[in-house]
Scaffold this motif. Structure first.
Motif, PDB file in Angstrom:
ATOM      1  N   GLU A   1     -30.534  11.937  16.943  1.00 15.08           N
ATOM      2  CA  GLU A   1     -30.486  12.827  18.105  1.00 15.08           C
ATOM      3  C   GLU A   1     -30.871  12.024  19.332  1.00 15.08           C
ATOM      4  O   GLU A   1     -31.826  11.254  19.293  1.00 15.08           O
TER       5      GLU A   1
ATOM      6  N   ILE B   1     -31.429  12.264  23.689  1.00 13.61           N
ATOM      7  CA  ILE B   1     -31.527  13.021  24.926  1.00 13.61           C
ATOM      8  C   ILE B   1     -31.639  12.007  26.055  1.00 13.61           C
ATOM      9  O   ILE B   1     -32.517  11.142  26.028  1.00 13.61           O
TER      10      ILE B   1
ATOM     11  N   SER C   1     -27.263  15.342  25.947  1.00 18.80           N
ATOM     12  CA  SER C   1     -27.850  15.254  24.604  1.00 18.80           C
ATOM     13  C   SER C   1     -26.717  15.160  23.590  1.00 18.80           C
ATOM     14  O   SER C   1     -25.596  15.619  23.843  1.00 18.80           O
TER      15      SER C   1
END
Length: 64
Positions: A31, A33, A43
């Motif tokens: 992940e 961001i 993101s």
């Protein structure tokens, strides 16, 4: 995953000339961001799966 493992080892067991067989499952999640001027602006999520198979037969290694 167990179904795949079972099918692969069933096929390998039909062959009589291998000494070793290994199977490895890999799962990678990521992940991200991104921030610009202290504020989040982008993101993303990414997921990868894979299988590695290693067999030793007739004193030689094979990889897939």
């Amino acid at each position: 995953m167990e179904d795949i493992t079972e099918k692969v080892f069933d096929k390998l067991s039909a062959k009589s000339h291998f000494q070793l067989a290994q199977m490895r499952f890999v799962k990678h999640r990521e992940e991200r961001i991104q921030y610009r001027n202290g504020m989040p602006f982008n993101s993303s999520r990414q997921q990868k799966h894979g299988v590695g198979i290693r067999v030793r037969a007739n004193n030689a290694w094979g990889f897939a």
